[in-house]
Design an enzyme around this catalytic site. Structure first.
Site, PDB file in Angstrom:
ATOM      1  N   HIS A 185       0.877  -1.196  -0.134  1.00  0.00           N
ATOM      2  CA  HIS A 185       0.066  -0.018   0.060  1.00  0.00           C
ATOM      3  C   HIS A 185       0.900   1.334  -0.015  1.00  0.00           C
ATOM      4  CE1 HIS A 185      -3.347   2.495   1.387  1.00  0.00           C
ATOM      5  NE2 HIS A 185      -2.588   3.214   1.821  1.00  0.00           N
ATOM      6  N   GLU A 186       1.902   1.249   0.823  1.00  0.00           N
ATOM      7  CA  GLU A 186       2.644   2.461   1.200  1.00  0.00           C
ATOM      8  C   GLU A 186       3.672   2.627  -0.139  1.00  0.00           C
ATOM      9  OE1 GLU A 186       2.311   4.729   3.096  1.00  0.00           O
ATOM     10  OE2 GLU A 186       1.080   3.588   4.236  1.00  0.00           O
ATOM     11  N   HIS A 199       1.778   4.489  -2.777  1.00  0.00           N
ATOM     12  CA  HIS A 199       1.762   5.950  -2.744  1.00  0.00           C
ATOM     13  C   HIS A 199       3.218   6.423  -3.244  1.00  0.00           C
ATOM     14  CE1 HIS A 199      -1.669   6.609  -0.526  1.00  0.00           C
ATOM     15  NE2 HIS A 199      -1.286   5.836   0.650  1.00  0.00           N
ATOM     16  N   ASP A 235      -6.098   8.615   3.540  1.00  0.00           N
ATOM     17  CA  ASP A 235      -5.870   8.859   2.278  1.00  0.00           C
ATOM     18  C   ASP A 235      -6.932   9.736   1.693  1.00  0.00           C
ATOM     19  OD1 ASP A 235      -3.633   7.707   2.109  1.00  0.00           O
ATOM     20  OD2 ASP A 235      -4.247   5.833   1.837  1.00  0.00           O
TER      21      ASP A 235
HETATM   22 ZN    ZN Z   1      -2.187   5.296   2.237  1.00  0.00          ZN
END
Ligand code: ZN
Length: 194
Positions: A59-60, A63, A162
């Site tokens: 997930h990170e 980004h 987010d």
């Molecule tokens: Zn996030």
């Protein structure tokens, strides 16, 4: 971040584990052992937590790698018991870029959930009576639901989720940045109050 160990690097970005994550790992191990009175149960709990850890890293990375496409490097990614933190060198100043960077994390969870759903549909049809598949299936189902929850939870329109950034970016396309941040923060407080 202080009190973190470097686990390795992915795409040139250092992945760190904060010491408090080990407390969570210990707690999961002990609580699972006590619940099942077995080492197998304990291993089950620890493996699941490590899988969760992997999902948060992905997930990170969503980004971080999207930010890189806009020329913004990421200092590091640190895993804490409450989740992961990707420290970008700076925030994108173009709302469109901020929108894509914020959406990329939850998008990773949507993709993972979809892939797991397809795998589950295919495998449970192959050998439903095999013990291994029953255990594996449960594990994968749990992982699928974790991804669904992470996508939904992170899209709540409140900072520091987010969704809060997505909301601000959308507002900033029409209003000035300060005003957009104010409105997004107010909506966030309203959400927190609810
Ligand atoms: Zn996030």
């Amino acid at each position: 971040m202080k009190w973190s160990w470097k686990l390795g690097e992915i795409a040139g970005i250092g992945i760190y584990l904060h010491v408090t994550f080990l407390l969570l790992l210990g707690w999961v191990a002990v609580s699972h052992y006590l619940a099942g009175q077995s080492i197998a149960m304990m291993i089950n709990g620890v493996v699941f937590l490590l899988a969760l850890f992997g999902i948060v890293v992905l997930h990170e990375l969503g980004h971080a790698l999207t930010a890189r496409r806009f020329g913004i490097p990421t200092r590091d990614i640190t895993l804490l018991p409450i989740g992961g933190v990707a420290r970008l060198e700076r925030m994108p100043d173009d709302p469109k870029q901020e929108l894509w960077v914020a959406l990329a994390g939850p998008a990773v969870n949507v993709v993972l959930a979809t892939v797991l759903f397809i795998v589950l549909r295919l495998t449970s049809g192959v050998a439903p009576l095999s013990q291994f598949n029953v255990v594996g299936g449960e594990f994968l189902s749990k992982l699928m639901w974790v991804n669904v929850s992470l996508a939904l939870f992170n899209m709540l329109p409140a900072f520091p989720m987010d969704g809060g950034r997505v909301l601000r970016a959308l507002l900033a396309m029409r209003l000035d940045y300060v005003r957009a941040t104010q409105i997004a923060a107010n909506i966030g407080q309203g959400m927190a109050f609810l």
